[in-house]
Design a protein around this motif. Structure first.
Motif, short mmCIF file in Angstrom:
data_model
loop_
_atom_site.label_atom_id
_atom_site.label_comp_id
_atom_site.label_asym_id
_atom_site.label_seq_id
_atom_site.Cartn_x
_atom_site.Cartn_y
_atom_site.Cartn_z
N LEU A 66 3.35 3.38 -2.24
CA LEU A 66 3.16 4.12 -3.49
C LEU A 66 3.48 3.25 -4.70
O LEU A 66 2.85 3.40 -5.76
CB LEU A 66 4.03 5.37 -3.50
CG LEU A 66 3.85 6.29 -2.27
CD1 LEU A 66 4.83 7.43 -2.30
CD2 LEU A 66 2.42 6.81 -2.21
N GLN A 67 4.46 2.39 -4.57
CA GLN A 67 4.81 1.41 -5.61
C GLN A 67 5.13 0.10 -4.91
O GLN A 67 5.82 0.10 -3.88
CB GLN A 67 6.02 1.86 -6.43
CG GLN A 67 5.81 3.10 -7.27
CD GLN A 67 7.08 3.50 -8.02
OE1 GLN A 67 8.04 2.74 -8.10
NE2 GLN A 67 7.09 4.71 -8.55
N ASP A 68 4.67 -1.01 -5.48
CA ASP A 68 4.91 -2.31 -4.84
C ASP A 68 4.87 -3.42 -5.89
O ASP A 68 3.96 -3.46 -6.71
CB ASP A 68 3.86 -2.59 -3.75
CG ASP A 68 4.14 -3.86 -3.00
OD1 ASP A 68 5.12 -3.91 -2.23
OD2 ASP A 68 3.36 -4.84 -3.18
N GLU A 69 5.87 -4.28 -5.87
CA GLU A 69 5.97 -5.35 -6.87
C GLU A 69 4.99 -6.49 -6.61
O GLU A 69 4.82 -7.35 -7.45
CB GLU A 69 7.40 -5.89 -6.91
CG GLU A 69 8.42 -4.86 -7.30
CD GLU A 69 9.85 -5.37 -7.16
OE1 GLU A 69 10.02 -6.61 -7.03
OE2 GLU A 69 10.78 -4.54 -7.20
N TRP A 70 4.34 -6.50 -5.42
CA TRP A 70 3.48 -7.62 -5.05
C TRP A 70 2.02 -7.19 -4.91
O TRP A 70 1.24 -7.83 -4.25
CB TRP A 70 3.99 -8.26 -3.77
CG TRP A 70 5.35 -8.85 -3.98
CD1 TRP A 70 5.67 -10.07 -4.52
CD2 TRP A 70 6.61 -8.24 -3.68
NE1 TRP A 70 7.02 -10.24 -4.58
CE2 TRP A 70 7.64 -9.12 -4.07
CE3 TRP A 70 6.99 -7.00 -3.13
CZ2 TRP A 70 8.98 -8.85 -3.91
CZ3 TRP A 70 8.33 -6.71 -2.97
CH2 TRP A 70 9.32 -7.64 -3.37
N GLY A 71 1.66 -6.06 -5.52
CA GLY A 71 0.26 -5.66 -5.59
C GLY A 71 -0.33 -5.22 -4.27
O GLY A 71 -1.54 -5.35 -4.07
N ARG A 72 0.48 -4.67 -3.37
CA ARG A 72 -0.03 -4.28 -2.06
C ARG A 72 -0.26 -2.78 -1.93
O ARG A 72 -0.45 -2.28 -0.83
CB ARG A 72 0.95 -4.72 -0.97
CG ARG A 72 1.17 -6.22 -0.91
CD ARG A 72 2.23 -6.58 0.12
NE ARG A 72 3.50 -5.96 -0.23
CZ ARG A 72 4.54 -5.87 0.60
NH1 ARG A 72 4.43 -6.34 1.85
NH2 ARG A 72 5.67 -5.31 0.22
N THR A 73 -0.26 -2.03 -3.02
CA THR A 73 -0.49 -0.59 -2.94
C THR A 73 -1.94 -0.32 -2.58
O THR A 73 -2.84 -1.10 -2.94
CB THR A 73 -0.15 0.08 -4.28
OG1 THR A 73 -0.87 -0.57 -5.33
CG2 THR A 73 1.33 0.01 -4.56
#
Length: 470
Positions: free
Chosen positions: A463-470
């Motif tokens: 749902l939220q990801d700092e590395w753009g994997r959503t």
């Protein structure tokens, strides 16, 4: 003219199976001490006059291992170029040249494989300086290692006569039969092809444009459409797929009349088999090289490597025993080149879990090791770096139990945030929105027990990801 080390860090991880896998090729393994071959490659030329920031070219699956390796040796100024798909060395090098040329029209590329073992000495650095001088003069420079024995697993370069250290290339020979290898070593003018290169960015692209224009066009388009964040350039996927899958040797060096070779005589190995790995290690009085939990009795000239189990070798000679966490290879050392056939056989039998994925998987936040698998359950050891956190996520088919065994955990479960210390635990019910974070200064270690009808890694909704994997 600034010299930029361009380090090629991709790979399929097949030749040193079972330790090396598709998701963790050999350059990221600490096989010769504390630092990996990748880290040693980055460190090798730091401090040389005129050396600029390192440029790392790797696949999407490798970028977090690259980041971890750079952090581990304190390198913060590198630029990582991420290939959306594998396209061999010519497009990879062309993309690096395209990117550098836009910031530095006089850039010199010093291209290095990340998975070779190199023992540097004074003669090595003299050869590097001579090669860079030739690259500044517009030459396409490759490096040749003075052979120490007839080797059929390497390519050879025949150097022409010259009083200079850098000599013209007369011909390339691909992995010769044994008789030819003996003859070439005795000749004295043949060198092992080391896979190092030096050239100016402008001269390289001009030469590639003359012989393989599709490579240059695809590299330019991929750089033009790249996604750029500080320290990372991710090439445009559609443009990159149009690049031919071709090596720099075939694309350029076997065609150009500007090729020269810089001979080096230092200790070198591509660590391309378990035999060459054994050859690169220090040995006991019986010729055995041992790494990990292993002992020998009445055994000689053998290689024993173990990641977990205690290995006892009794009455063996010239044998390799490689005990990974989930697979064991036993073979004669002189058959270790055939490990690629083992990998092919496993793929044919659909045993991709033994070929593609290592038990310990790196993630941008740390990683995990699979400890045990069974029907409807799985046990993992999670390790989360200080200040890092996993994505905010949920699962449709499994619940999880987390037990903190080291450090402090900050756990989000739906609308609650709790803090756990060592020996404390929590339960994450099926479908809950959750996140694990490490607010502390030491590595957080958690034992995770998963239970449910399906335990695959693709049952993750981010749902939220700092590395753009959503």
């Amino acid at each position: 003219m600034t010299v930029y080390p361009v380090i090629l860090a991709g790979g399929k991880g097949t030749r040193l199976w079972p330790l090396s896998r598709a998701d963790k090729p050999k350059q990221f393994l600490p096989m010769h001490g504390e630092h990996s071959l990748f880290q040693r490659t980055v460190q090798r030329h730091q401090g040389m006059d005129g050396i600029g920031r390192p440029i790392i070219v790797c696949g999407d699956n490798d970028r977090f291992q690259v980041d971890d390796g750079l952090v581990g040796i304190g390198v913060s100024d590198a630029t990582v170029i991420v290939e959306p798909s594998s396209r061999n060395t010519a497009p990879a090098i062309a993309a690096a040249a395209e990117m550098l040329l836009r910031d530095d029209p006089e850039a010199i590329l010093f291209v290095l494989p990340s998975d070779h073992l190199v023992g540097t000495d004074e003669s090595y650095f003299k050869a590097v300086e001579a090669a860079i001088a030739a690259a500044r003069a517009g030459k396409m420079v490759t490096f040749g290692v003075l052979p120490t024995h007839p080797e059929t697993g390497y390519g050879y370069i025949k150097a022409g006569a010259s009083e200079d250290l850098v000599r013209p290339v007369e011909m390339f020979v691909e992995k010769p039969p044994a008789g030819d290898a003996v003859r070439m070593v005795a000749d004295g003018s043949y060198y092992w092809n080391a896979g190092f290169f030096a050239f100016s960015a402008r001269a390289l692209l001009d030469e590639l444009k003359a012989y393989v224009p599709d490579v240059v066009d695809a590299a330019a388009s991929a750089v033009n459409g790249a996604t750029v964040v500080p320290g990372t350039v991710t090439l445009a996927a559609t443009a990159w797929k149009a690049a031919p899958d071709i090596s720099i040797d075939y694309a350029l060096f076997e065609r150009t009349d500007k090729a020269v070779v810089a001979p080096i005589s230092c200790r070198w190995s591509d660590v391309g088999s378990w035999h060459s790995y054994w050859d690169s290690l220090e040995k006991d009085d019986s010729g055995n090289a041992v790494r990990g939990k292993a002992v020998t009795l009445e055994t000689k000239d053998s290689l024993i490597v173990s990641q977990r189990a205690e290995v006892v070798a009794l009455g063996l000679e010239k044998i390799a025993i490689i005990a990974a966490e989930d697979a064991i290879l036993v073979c004669p050392l002189d058959r270790s080149q055939d490990v690629k056939d083992v990998v092919s056989m496993l793929k044919e039998k659909a045993r991709n879990e033994l070929v593609d994925v290592s038990p310990t998987v790196n993630r941008p936040w740390g990683g995990y090791t699979s400890i045990m698998n069974g029907p409807r359950f799985q046990v993992k050891h999670l390790f989360v770096s200080p200040g890092k956190r996993l994505s905010l996520q949920k699962h449709f088919h499994r619940a999880e139990h987390w037990v903190v065994v080291r450090g402090t955990a900050e756990v989000t479960i739906d609308d609650k945030v709790i803090t756990l210390s060592e020996n404390q635990s929590t339960y994450l019910p099926l479908g809950c929105v959750h996140r694990l974070a490490n607010p502390g200064r030491i590595m957080l270690e958690v034992i995770e027990v998963q239970t449910g009808s399906y335990l695959g890694e693709d049952d993750i909704v981010r749902l939220q990801d700092e590395w753009g994997r959503t």
